[in-house]
Motif scaffolding. Structure first.
Motif, PDB file in Angstrom:
ATOM      1  N   GLY A  13     -58.304  91.764 -15.929  1.00  0.00           N
ATOM      2  CA  GLY A  13     -57.730  90.917 -16.964  1.00  0.00           C
ATOM      3  C   GLY A  13     -57.727  89.451 -16.572  1.00  0.00           C
ATOM      4  N   ALA A  14     -58.682  89.051 -15.750  1.00  0.00           N
ATOM      5  CA  ALA A  14     -58.697  87.697 -15.195  1.00  0.00           C
ATOM      6  C   ALA A  14     -59.493  86.711 -16.041  1.00  0.00           C
ATOM      7  CB  ALA A  14     -59.257  87.725 -13.769  1.00  0.00           C
ATOM      8  N   GLY A  15     -59.912  87.143 -17.226  1.00  0.00           N
ATOM      9  CA  GLY A  15     -60.690  86.249 -18.075  1.00  0.00           C
ATOM     10  C   GLY A  15     -59.874  85.216 -18.802  1.00  0.00           C
ATOM     11  N   SER A  16     -58.539  85.335 -18.756  1.00  0.00           N
ATOM     12  CA  SER A  16     -57.676  84.373 -19.435  1.00  0.00           C
ATOM     13  C   SER A  16     -56.247  84.569 -18.959  1.00  0.00           C
ATOM     14  CB  SER A  16     -57.739  84.544 -20.962  1.00  0.00           C
ATOM     15  OG  SER A  16     -57.226  85.815 -21.325  1.00  0.00           O
ATOM     16  N   GLY A  17     -55.352  83.683 -19.392  1.00  0.00           N
ATOM     17  CA  GLY A  17     -53.919  83.855 -19.199  1.00  0.00           C
ATOM     18  C   GLY A  17     -53.471  84.036 -17.764  1.00  0.00           C
ATOM     19  N   ILE A  18     -52.581  85.006 -17.561  1.00  0.00           N
ATOM     20  CA  ILE A  18     -51.996  85.239 -16.242  1.00  0.00           C
ATOM     21  C   ILE A  18     -53.064  85.635 -15.229  1.00  0.00           C
ATOM     22  CG2 ILE A  18     -50.470  86.783 -14.942  1.00  0.00           C
ATOM     23  CD1 ILE A  18     -48.712  86.907 -17.505  1.00  0.00           C
ATOM     24  N   GLY A  19     -54.007  86.493 -15.627  1.00  0.00           N
ATOM     25  CA  GLY A  19     -55.056  86.914 -14.709  1.00  0.00           C
ATOM     26  C   GLY A  19     -55.907  85.749 -14.230  1.00  0.00           C
ATOM     27  N   ARG A  20     -56.225  84.846 -15.137  1.00  0.00           N
ATOM     28  CA  ARG A  20     -56.993  83.652 -14.748  1.00  0.00           C
ATOM     29  C   ARG A  20     -56.190  82.797 -13.773  1.00  0.00           C
ATOM     30  NH1 ARG A  20     -60.046  80.055 -19.160  1.00  0.00           N
ATOM     31  NH2 ARG A  20     -61.541  81.763 -18.789  1.00  0.00           N
ATOM     32  N   SER A  21     -54.916  82.606 -14.057  1.00  0.00           N
ATOM     33  CA  SER A  21     -54.069  81.831 -13.167  1.00  0.00           C
ATOM     34  C   SER A  21     -54.017  82.458 -11.783  1.00  0.00           C
ATOM     35  CB  SER A  21     -52.657  81.719 -13.748  1.00  0.00           C
ATOM     36  OG  SER A  21     -51.804  81.036 -12.851  1.00  0.00           O
ATOM     37  N   ALA A  22     -53.870  83.795 -11.731  1.00  0.00           N
ATOM     38  CA  ALA A  22     -53.821  84.483 -10.441  1.00  0.00           C
ATOM     39  C   ALA A  22     -55.104  84.276  -9.661  1.00  0.00           C
ATOM     40  CB  ALA A  22     -53.564  85.974 -10.659  1.00  0.00           C
ATOM     41  N   ALA A  23     -56.252  84.354 -10.336  1.00  0.00           N
ATOM     42  CA  ALA A  23     -57.541  84.158  -9.661  1.00  0.00           C
ATOM     43  C   ALA A  23     -57.637  82.749  -9.070  1.00  0.00           C
ATOM     44  CB  ALA A  23     -58.683  84.404 -10.636  1.00  0.00           C
ATOM     45  N   GLU A  24     -57.242  81.756  -9.851  1.00  0.00           N
ATOM     46  CA  GLU A  24     -57.314  80.374  -9.370  1.00  0.00           C
ATOM     47  C   GLU A  24     -56.367  80.140  -8.200  1.00  0.00           C
ATOM     48  OE1 GLU A  24     -58.411  77.344 -12.727  1.00  0.00           O
ATOM     49  OE2 GLU A  24     -56.829  78.659 -13.500  1.00  0.00           O
ATOM     50  N   LEU A  25     -55.137  80.659  -8.311  1.00  0.00           N
ATOM     51  CA  LEU A  25     -54.145  80.435  -7.261  1.00  0.00           C
ATOM     52  C   LEU A  25     -54.497  81.190  -5.984  1.00  0.00           C
ATOM     53  CD1 LEU A  25     -50.920  80.623  -9.451  1.00  0.00           C
ATOM     54  CD2 LEU A  25     -51.847  78.584  -8.330  1.00  0.00           C
ATOM     55  N   MET A  26     -54.990  82.426  -6.110  1.00  0.00           N
ATOM     56  CA  MET A  26     -55.367  83.187  -4.921  1.00  0.00           C
ATOM     57  C   MET A  26     -56.549  82.533  -4.216  1.00  0.00           C
ATOM     58  SD  MET A  26     -54.807  87.209  -5.790  1.00  0.00           S
ATOM     59  CE  MET A  26     -53.209  87.796  -6.354  1.00  0.00           C
ATOM     60  N   SER A  27     -57.503  82.044  -5.003  1.00  0.00           N
ATOM     61  CA  SER A  27     -58.639  81.357  -4.404  1.00  0.00           C
ATOM     62  C   SER A  27     -58.188  80.105  -3.660  1.00  0.00           C
ATOM     63  CB  SER A  27     -59.648  80.984  -5.487  1.00  0.00           C
ATOM     64  OG  SER A  27     -60.670  80.178  -4.952  1.00  0.00           O
ATOM     65  N   ARG A  28     -57.249  79.392  -4.261  1.00  0.00           N
ATOM     66  CA  ARG A  28     -56.723  78.170  -3.633  1.00  0.00           C
ATOM     67  C   ARG A  28     -56.080  78.485  -2.285  1.00  0.00           C
ATOM     68  NH1 ARG A  28     -52.700  75.228  -7.484  1.00  0.00           N
ATOM     69  NH2 ARG A  28     -54.500  75.539  -8.848  1.00  0.00           N
ATOM     70  N   GLU A  29     -55.572  79.721  -2.161  1.00  0.00           N
ATOM     71  CA  GLU A  29     -54.938  80.134  -0.912  1.00  0.00           C
ATOM     72  C   GLU A  29     -55.905  80.818   0.045  1.00  0.00           C
ATOM     73  OE1 GLU A  29     -52.064  79.347   0.123  1.00  0.00           O
ATOM     74  OE2 GLU A  29     -51.154  78.539  -1.692  1.00  0.00           O
ATOM     75  N   GLY A  30     -57.206  80.766  -0.261  1.00  0.00           N
ATOM     76  CA  GLY A  30     -58.211  81.242   0.675  1.00  0.00           C
ATOM     77  C   GLY A  30     -58.839  82.579   0.371  1.00  0.00           C
ATOM     78  N   ALA A  31     -58.407  83.257  -0.689  1.00  0.00           N
ATOM     79  CA  ALA A  31     -58.982  84.567  -1.010  1.00  0.00           C
ATOM     80  C   ALA A  31     -60.340  84.425  -1.674  1.00  0.00           C
ATOM     81  CB  ALA A  31     -58.043  85.338  -1.934  1.00  0.00           C
ATOM     82  N   ARG A  32     -61.185  85.408  -1.447  1.00  0.00           N
ATOM     83  CA  ARG A  32     -62.407  85.565  -2.231  1.00  0.00           C
ATOM     84  C   ARG A  32     -62.066  86.523  -3.361  1.00  0.00           C
ATOM     85  NH1 ARG A  32     -65.611  87.653   2.780  1.00  0.00           N
ATOM     86  NH2 ARG A  32     -63.448  88.155   3.297  1.00  0.00           N
ATOM     87  N   VAL A  33     -62.340  86.121  -4.581  1.00  0.00           N
ATOM     88  CA  VAL A  33     -61.817  86.879  -5.717  1.00  0.00           C
ATOM     89  C   VAL A  33     -62.922  87.504  -6.550  1.00  0.00           C
ATOM     90  CG1 VAL A  33     -59.722  85.491  -5.832  1.00  0.00           C
ATOM     91  CG2 VAL A  33     -61.694  84.835  -7.209  1.00  0.00           C
ATOM     92  N   VAL A  34     -62.603  88.659  -7.103  1.00  0.00           N
ATOM     93  CA  VAL A  34     -63.434  89.313  -8.110  1.00  0.00           C
ATOM     94  C   VAL A  34     -62.702  89.166  -9.434  1.00  0.00           C
ATOM     95  CG1 VAL A  34     -64.412  91.474  -8.920  1.00  0.00           C
ATOM     96  CG2 VAL A  34     -64.468  90.906  -6.482  1.00  0.00           C
ATOM     97  N   VAL A  35     -63.332  88.467 -10.364  1.00  0.00           N
ATOM     98  CA  VAL A  35     -62.745  88.187 -11.665  1.00  0.00           C
ATOM     99  C   VAL A  35     -63.252  89.247 -12.634  1.00  0.00           C
ATOM    100  CG1 VAL A  35     -62.569  86.492 -13.506  1.00  0.00           C
ATOM    101  CG2 VAL A  35     -62.701  85.728 -11.130  1.00  0.00           C
ATOM    102  N   ALA A  36     -62.399  90.219 -12.948  1.00  0.00           N
ATOM    103  CA  ALA A  36     -62.819  91.362 -13.760  1.00  0.00           C
ATOM    104  C   ALA A  36     -62.170  91.292 -15.138  1.00  0.00           C
ATOM    105  CB  ALA A  36     -62.443  92.667 -13.071  1.00  0.00           C
ATOM    106  N   ASP A  37     -62.983  91.531 -16.175  1.00  0.00           N
ATOM    107  CA  ASP A  37     -62.467  91.496 -17.541  1.00  0.00           C
ATOM    108  C   ASP A  37     -63.468  92.195 -18.452  1.00  0.00           C
ATOM    109  OD1 ASP A  37     -60.126  89.401 -18.847  1.00  0.00           O
ATOM    110  OD2 ASP A  37     -61.515  90.347 -20.254  1.00  0.00           O
ATOM    111  N   HIS A  38     -62.981  92.732 -19.578  1.00  0.00           N
ATOM    112  CA  HIS A  38     -63.908  93.307 -20.550  1.00  0.00           C
ATOM    113  C   HIS A  38     -64.673  92.210 -21.274  1.00  0.00           C
ATOM    114  CE1 HIS A  38     -60.753  92.067 -23.326  1.00  0.00           C
ATOM    115  NE2 HIS A  38     -61.598  92.258 -24.303  1.00  0.00           N
ATOM    116  N   ASN A  39     -64.108  91.005 -21.282  1.00  0.00           N
ATOM    117  CA  ASN A  39     -64.727  89.840 -21.908  1.00  0.00           C
ATOM    118  C   ASN A  39     -65.610  89.135 -20.870  1.00  0.00           C
ATOM    119  OD1 ASN A  39     -65.318  87.246 -22.902  1.00  0.00           O
ATOM    120  ND2 ASN A  39     -63.445  87.157 -24.099  1.00  0.00           N
TER     121      ASN A  39
END
Length: 264
Positions: A13-39
């Motif tokens: 659910g990272a294509g928008s909203g809370i999921g997108r925010s989580a992806a951006e914030l986790m990346s900012r903290e050094g994580a490599r992220v997988v952005v998964a969404d049906h969209n």
């Protein structure tokens, strides 16, 4: 800061909203992220935002209700980054036009809600846990809702399925705690996501604000920061818990908003 340095995080659910925010914030903290969404477009847009800020992101199109699709998502994460440490099961929701009171609710919508909220959480966790065990441990973060804690005149399905997510969270925490895997859930209150803004009239939004102890509704970042905390080693002794992040909506007396107006 690099609170999530060397961690790999899958966020549904990272294509928008809370999921997108989580992806951006986790990346900012050094994580490599997988952005998964049906969209697909939404996932790609989030990944582009992460990479524009200097992070690493892999967009993946997923149907979280389909086991083969979920398995492919997890395999893509491990194939790209070599491990998996964090899973955010964020996809959920119901159609408020069909999820009504007990006698008028659409039973097909109930079945869809079970698949979208409970089955998706179970499938994501089921396929992530073996890789977390290989990595020496991990953190599963499930999105529940304050709807799991209180009754409502509508959204009967939503409250029921989110309560099931809370129960599943506790079971996973107990079953895999000995393997150093933590599992926690977040219960957001009213958060100003596109979904909320598009579905609620302004007078309802104002009523929700009055029902909060804090003088505003939540933002996607408020929940995203909580997800970062649960993903990080700062929460390493926290498992099987439901963190209510609702601006005080569910903890105050129903009379509090009216009494507050009486104060000088």
């Amino acid at each position: 800061m690099e609170r999530l340095k060397d961690k790999v995080a899958v966020i549904t659910g990272a294509g928008s909203g809370i999921g997108r925010s989580a992806a951006e914030l986790m990346s900012r903290e050094g994580a490599r992220v997988v952005v998964a969404d049906h969209n697909t477009r939404g996932a790609e847009e989030t990944a582009a935002l992460v990479e524009a800020a200097g992070g690493r992101a892999l967009p993946v199109t997923v149907d979280v209700t389909d086991e083969d699709s979920v398995a492919a998502m997890v395999a893509a994460a491990v194939g790209e980054y070599g491990a998996l440490h964090v899973l955010c099961n964020h996809v959920g929701g119901t159609d408020p036009r069909k999820d009504l009171d007990l006698l008028r609710m659409d039973m097909d919508e109930f079945d869809r809600a079970v698949a979208l909220n409970v089955r998706s959480t179970l499938l994501g966790t089921r396929h992530a846990v073996p890789h977390m065990i290989r990595a020496g441990g991990g953190s599963v973060i499930n999105t529940a809702s304050v709807a799991a804690l209180v009754g409502d005149v509508l959204q009967t399905s939503y409250g029921a399925v989110k309560a099931a997510v809370v129960s599943l969270t506790k079971s996973v925490a107990v079953q895999y705690g000995p393997r150093n895997i933590r599992c926690n859930a977040i219960a957001p209150g009213a958060v100003m996501t596109p979904a909320l803004e598009n579905n609620l009239p302004e007078d309802v939004v104002e009523a929700l604000k009055k029902g909060n102890a804090l003088p505003r509704l939540g933002t996607p970042e408020d929940i995203g920061h909580t997800m970062v905390f649960l993903a990080s080693d700062e929460s390493r002794y926290l498992t099987g818990q439901l963190l209510v992040v609702d601006g005080g909506m569910t903890m105050q007396s129903s009379a509090a908003p009216g009494r507050r107006a009486m104060l000088p």
